[in-house]
Design an enzyme around this catalytic site. Structure first.
Site, PDB file in Angstrom:
ATOM      1  N   HIS A 186       0.839  -1.100   0.069  1.00  0.00           N
ATOM      2  CA  HIS A 186      -0.028  -0.116  -0.063  1.00  0.00           C
ATOM      3  C   HIS A 186       0.952   1.405   0.062  1.00  0.00           C
ATOM      4  CE1 HIS A 186      -4.034   1.828   1.049  1.00  0.00           C
ATOM      5  NE2 HIS A 186      -4.300   0.984  -0.073  1.00  0.00           N
ATOM      6  N   HIS A 221      -3.252   2.353  12.411  1.00  0.00           N
ATOM      7  CA  HIS A 221      -2.782   1.392  11.441  1.00  0.00           C
ATOM      8  C   HIS A 221      -3.350   0.030  11.295  1.00  0.00           C
ATOM      9  CE1 HIS A 221      -0.512   0.762   7.780  1.00  0.00           C
ATOM     10  NE2 HIS A 221       0.752   0.842   8.526  1.00  0.00           N
ATOM     11  N   LYS A 254     -12.954   7.573  18.160  1.00  0.00           N
ATOM     12  CA  LYS A 254     -12.687   7.278  16.704  1.00  0.00           C
ATOM     13  C   LYS A 254     -13.153   5.909  16.538  1.00  0.00           C
ATOM     14  CE  LYS A 254      -9.641   9.699  14.496  1.00  0.00           C
ATOM     15  NZ  LYS A 254      -8.233   9.927  14.263  1.00  0.00           N
ATOM     16  N   ILE A 255     -13.657   5.581  15.436  1.00  0.00           N
ATOM     17  CA  ILE A 255     -14.214   4.204  15.162  1.00  0.00           C
ATOM     18  C   ILE A 255     -13.315   3.543  14.008  1.00  0.00           C
ATOM     19  CG2 ILE A 255     -16.567   3.059  14.155  1.00  0.00           C
ATOM     20  CD1 ILE A 255     -17.492   5.240  16.397  1.00  0.00           C
ATOM     21  N   MET A 256     -12.833   2.402  14.889  1.00  0.00           N
ATOM     22  CA  MET A 256     -11.875   1.854  14.185  1.00  0.00           C
ATOM     23  C   MET A 256     -12.290   1.011  13.029  1.00  0.00           C
ATOM     24  SD  MET A 256      -9.303   3.019  15.484  1.00  0.00           S
ATOM     25  CE  MET A 256      -9.035   3.836  17.063  1.00  0.00           C
ATOM     26  N   GLY A 257     -11.353   1.088  11.984  1.00  0.00           N
ATOM     27  CA  GLY A 257     -11.976   0.364  10.638  1.00  0.00           C
ATOM     28  C   GLY A 257     -12.552   1.122   9.586  1.00  0.00           C
ATOM     29  N   HIS A 260      -9.661   7.034   6.099  1.00  0.00           N
ATOM     30  CA  HIS A 260      -8.343   6.793   5.271  1.00  0.00           C
ATOM     31  C   HIS A 260      -7.553   7.783   5.110  1.00  0.00           C
ATOM     32  CE1 HIS A 260      -5.427   4.852   2.715  1.00  0.00           C
ATOM     33  NE2 HIS A 260      -5.470   3.705   3.346  1.00  0.00           N
ATOM     34  N   ASP A 311      -9.648  -2.692   6.953  1.00  0.00           N
ATOM     35  CA  ASP A 311      -9.725  -3.601   8.092  1.00  0.00           C
ATOM     36  C   ASP A 311     -11.069  -3.883   8.823  1.00  0.00           C
ATOM     37  OD1 ASP A 311      -7.115  -3.932   8.905  1.00  0.00           O
ATOM     38  OD2 ASP A 311      -6.913  -1.931   9.479  1.00  0.00           O
ATOM     39  N   ARG A 336       2.015  -8.102   4.492  1.00  0.00           N
ATOM     40  CA  ARG A 336       2.700  -6.927   4.413  1.00  0.00           C
ATOM     41  C   ARG A 336       4.170  -6.918   4.177  1.00  0.00           C
ATOM     42  NH1 ARG A 336       0.640  -1.466   4.292  1.00  0.00           N
ATOM     43  NH2 ARG A 336      -1.220  -2.502   3.311  1.00  0.00           N
TER      44      ARG A 336
HETATM   45  C1  LIG Z   1      -4.921  -0.893   6.757  1.00  0.00           C
HETATM   46  C2  LIG Z   1      -5.040   0.520   7.540  1.00  0.00           C
HETATM   47  O1  LIG Z   1      -4.185   0.792   8.048  1.00  0.00           O
HETATM   48  S1  LIG Z   1      -6.298   1.388   7.091  1.00  0.00           S
HETATM   49  C3  LIG Z   1      -6.443   2.487   8.634  1.00  0.00           C
HETATM   50  C4  LIG Z   1      -6.750   2.049   9.671  1.00  0.00           C
HETATM   51  N1  LIG Z   1      -6.938   2.838  10.869  1.00  0.00           N
HETATM   52  C5  LIG Z   1      -8.515   3.062  11.288  1.00  0.00           C
HETATM   53  O2  LIG Z   1      -9.241   2.514  11.018  1.00  0.00           O
HETATM   54  C6  LIG Z   1      -8.444   3.969  12.715  1.00  0.00           C
HETATM   55  C7  LIG Z   1      -9.598   4.898  12.568  1.00  0.00           C
HETATM   56  N2  LIG Z   1      -9.234   5.727  11.294  1.00  0.00           N
HETATM   57  C8  LIG Z   1      -8.430   6.932  11.612  1.00  0.00           C
HETATM   58  O3  LIG Z   1      -8.004   7.176  12.796  1.00  0.00           O
HETATM   59  C9  LIG Z   1      -8.247   7.921  10.512  1.00  0.00           C
HETATM   60  O4  LIG Z   1      -9.458   7.847   9.689  1.00  0.00           O
HETATM   61  C10 LIG Z   1      -6.747   7.425   9.550  1.00  0.00           C
HETATM   62  C11 LIG Z   1      -5.748   7.312  10.774  1.00  0.00           C
HETATM   63  C12 LIG Z   1      -6.967   6.334   8.941  1.00  0.00           C
HETATM   64  C13 LIG Z   1      -6.793   8.702   8.759  1.00  0.00           C
HETATM   65  O5  LIG Z   1      -6.660   9.750   9.609  1.00  0.00           O
HETATM   66  P1  LIG Z   1      -6.413  11.275   8.822  1.00  0.00           P
HETATM   67  O6  LIG Z   1      -6.144  11.079   7.499  1.00  0.00           O
HETATM   68  O7  LIG Z   1      -5.904  12.115   9.582  1.00  0.00           O
HETATM   69  O8  LIG Z   1      -8.087  11.533   8.619  1.00  0.00           O
HETATM   70  P2  LIG Z   1      -8.969  12.457   7.993  1.00  0.00           P
HETATM   71  O9  LIG Z   1      -8.130  13.592   7.900  1.00  0.00           O
HETATM   72  O10 LIG Z   1      -9.787  11.935   6.911  1.00  0.00           O
HETATM   73  O11 LIG Z   1     -10.167  13.024   9.141  1.00  0.00           O
HETATM   74  C14 LIG Z   1     -10.876  13.791   9.025  1.00  0.00           C
HETATM   75  C15 LIG Z   1     -11.803  14.121  10.099  1.00  0.00           C
HETATM   76  O12 LIG Z   1     -12.690  12.804  10.184  1.00  0.00           O
HETATM   77  C16 LIG Z   1     -12.407  12.266  11.523  1.00  0.00           C
HETATM   78  N3  LIG Z   1     -12.256  10.670  11.393  1.00  0.00           N
HETATM   79  C17 LIG Z   1     -11.442  10.349  10.746  1.00  0.00           C
HETATM   80  N4  LIG Z   1     -11.547   8.954  10.884  1.00  0.00           N
HETATM   81  C18 LIG Z   1     -12.458   8.728  12.033  1.00  0.00           C
HETATM   82  C19 LIG Z   1     -12.895   7.614  12.584  1.00  0.00           C
HETATM   83  N5  LIG Z   1     -12.650   6.422  12.129  1.00  0.00           N
HETATM   84  N6  LIG Z   1     -13.708   7.855  13.448  1.00  0.00           N
HETATM   85  C20 LIG Z   1     -14.358   8.964  13.654  1.00  0.00           C
HETATM   86  N7  LIG Z   1     -13.716   9.987  13.291  1.00  0.00           N
HETATM   87  C21 LIG Z   1     -13.082   9.973  12.268  1.00  0.00           C
HETATM   88  C22 LIG Z   1     -11.178  12.941  12.026  1.00  0.00           C
HETATM   89  O13 LIG Z   1     -11.316  12.875  13.528  1.00  0.00           O
HETATM   90  C23 LIG Z   1     -10.956  13.989  11.306  1.00  0.00           C
HETATM   91  O14 LIG Z   1     -12.217  15.184  12.090  1.00  0.00           O
HETATM   92  P3  LIG Z   1     -11.623  16.545  12.494  1.00  0.00           P
HETATM   93  O15 LIG Z   1     -11.436  17.152  11.181  1.00  0.00           O
HETATM   94  O16 LIG Z   1     -12.918  16.994  13.195  1.00  0.00           O
HETATM   95  O17 LIG Z   1     -10.443  16.195  13.271  1.00  0.00           O
HETATM   96  O1  LIG Z   2      -2.143   3.519   3.451  1.00  0.00           O
HETATM   97  C1  LIG Z   2      -2.350   3.740   4.590  1.00  0.00           C
HETATM   98  O2  LIG Z   2      -2.169   4.804   4.967  1.00  0.00           O
HETATM   99  C2  LIG Z   2      -2.917   2.493   5.468  1.00  0.00           C
HETATM  100  C3  LIG Z   2      -3.460   1.421   4.515  1.00  0.00           C
HETATM  101  O3  LIG Z   2      -4.397   1.495   4.280  1.00  0.00           O
HETATM  102  C4  LIG Z   2      -2.454   0.232   4.482  1.00  0.00           C
HETATM  103  O4  LIG Z   2      -1.380   0.389   4.928  1.00  0.00           O
HETATM  104  O5  LIG Z   2      -2.811  -0.591   3.775  1.00  0.00           O
END
Ligand SMILES: CC(=O)SCCNC(=O)CCNC(=O)[C@H](O)C(C)(C)COP(=O)(O)OP(=O)(O)OC[C@H]1O[C@@H](n2cnc3c(N)ncnc32)[C@H](O)[C@@H]1OP(=O)(O)O
Ligand SMILES: O=C([O-])CC(=O)C(=O)O
Length: 374
Positions: A186, A221, A254-257, A260, A311, A336
């Protein structure tokens, strides 16, 4: 979310280098490995073919694939010294810490002496990771000392057989294969970037991978698949899911999953794993966890325009396959590893040490007062 600005903190939207391995959010379904759409690969390739593609730039011929799979199968067993280390790690340990120790310790026993050994080191880790995870898990949780070698000729099937001691069903083999393909690569995500920074100092493959595991561990992540599972298991029904998620958002949790860093409206991996989760739920005979997950997806889109990332539906899919939740993120590592190692090789092929600058926001220059005057 839809109009998300790809700039600002977290180096968002800034190019930090070149890669020929992957595009995220650019063409086709939004994710390509070496020019191939991820949905095409998930439908028509195996994870071993994808690993070969990432390490060599081209898909293998049948002869090349057979040779590669045989090579990997011959590298699966763990050295006795590593088994002894794994036996000493307590059941209470986080399995990602086990993976980190496993990668690091293997690097002590079989170091990458020079970069001509990079493919061997990457393949060794790819072959050994399923056993590192399951040897520790079954020893510490079930008091069983497993044989780390199986006759399963795919990495996904091998992992499932090590975990249960039984040959997996065709459906489970297929889903593991798809899952490993979806997680393989990715671009410059946090863990891969960690690996590249480490590689840029001309460090060894095992150090790069060990560092990357540490970055993947966090819930923002790779750790999100586990966190998503913990969450959906607490919901009693689709209606309850909506009520509880509304309360979580109210509390600014934050709601996990969901969400992006790069994709704006959807993660192309979600639709693929969601379909398999539905099938697995039907086979499992109780698809309530799938129905709850669908309710979560609808709710988050309707209220926040946030979409499921790779996820979210992995949580229910792995659960339906009987995989313990604590092993979800280590499976991500098994996959990965291919992307990380390919990026290490790419970084090495055209290296300059990664060393950005910082904007200083600290105190003005000052002199040290004698300690008696502070
Ligand atoms: C395979 C992977 O690694 S995929 C990613 C897995 N991680 C998760 O699922 C964790 C939950 N998600 C997150 O924390 C985030 O969406 C991330 C870390 C993936 C991306 O972070 P960023 O790029 O900073 O998010 P982004 O800029 O889109 O956020 C915009 C707004 O949406 C909110 N937001 C984004 N994701 C979420 C979420 N999952 N739940 C609630 N609010 C959220 C942010 O808090 C932000 O609000 P604000 O402007 O009031 O601060
Ligand atoms: O690209 C990212 O930031 C996170 C992701 O979805 C991955 O690593 O698969």
């Amino acid at each position: 979310m839809v109009d998300k600005k790809l700039s600002g903190a977290g180096l968002r939207g800034q190019s930090a280098g070149e890669t020929a391995l992957c595009t995220v959010g650019k063409s086709g379904s939004g994710l390509t490995y070496c020019g191939y759409d991820v949905s095409d690969l998930a439908d028509n390739a195996t994870f071993e073919e994808v690993a070969y593609l990432l390490f060599n730039g081209e898909l293998p011929s049948q002869i090349q694939l057979t040779a590669y799979k045989n090579e990997l199968m011959a590298m699966r067993d763990l050295p006795q010294a590593l088994k002894e280390v794994l036996q000493r790690i307590p059941a209470s340990a986080h399995p990602m810490d086990v993976m980190r120790t496993g990668a690091s310790f293997l690097g002590n026993l079989e170091p990458e002496e020079d970069f001509s050994q990079q493919n061997k080191a990457a393949n060794r880790l790819l072959a050994a990771f399923p056993a590192i995870m399951t040897y520790w898990y079954r020893f510490s949780h079930e008091n069983v000392e497993i044989d780390c070698v199986t006759d399963e000729d795919t990495i996904g099937g091998h992992f499932l057989k090590l975990l249960t001691g039984k040959a997996p069903s065709e459906l489970h083999r297929k889903v593991m294969n798809v899952s490993l393909i979806l997680y393989a690569e990715h671009e410059f995500n946090a863990s891969t970037f960690t690996a590249r920074v480490c590689a840029s100092t001309l460090s060894d493959m095992y150090s790069c991978i060990t560092g990357a595991i540490g970055s993947l561990r966090g819930p923002l992540h790779g750790g999100a698949n586990e966190a998503a599972m913990d969450m959906i298991q607490k919901f009693e029904s689709p209606e309850d899911a909506k009520i509880q998620m509304a309360a979580m958002l109210e509390r600014k949790e934050k709601i996990m999953g969901f969400g992006h860093a790069v994709y704006r409206t959807s993660d192309p991996r979600n639709v693929i794993i969601k379909k398999w989760s539905e099938k697995l739920g039907q086979e499992f005979g109780d698809s309530s966890l799938y129905d709850i997950s669908v309710a979560c997806e609808e709710f988050m889109w309707d209220t926040k325009k946030l979409f499921c990332n790779a996820d979210f539906f992995h949580a229910s899919a792995y659960h339906f396959m009987g995989i313990p939740t604590k092993l979800f993120t280590p499976i991500f590592v098994c996959s990965r590893l291919t992307g990380w190692a390919a990026h290490v090789m790419e970084q090495r092929s055209n290296n300059r040490i990664i060393r950005p600058s910082a904007d200083y926001i600290g105190a003005e220059p000052r002199s040290v007062k004698p300690i008696s005057q502070r």
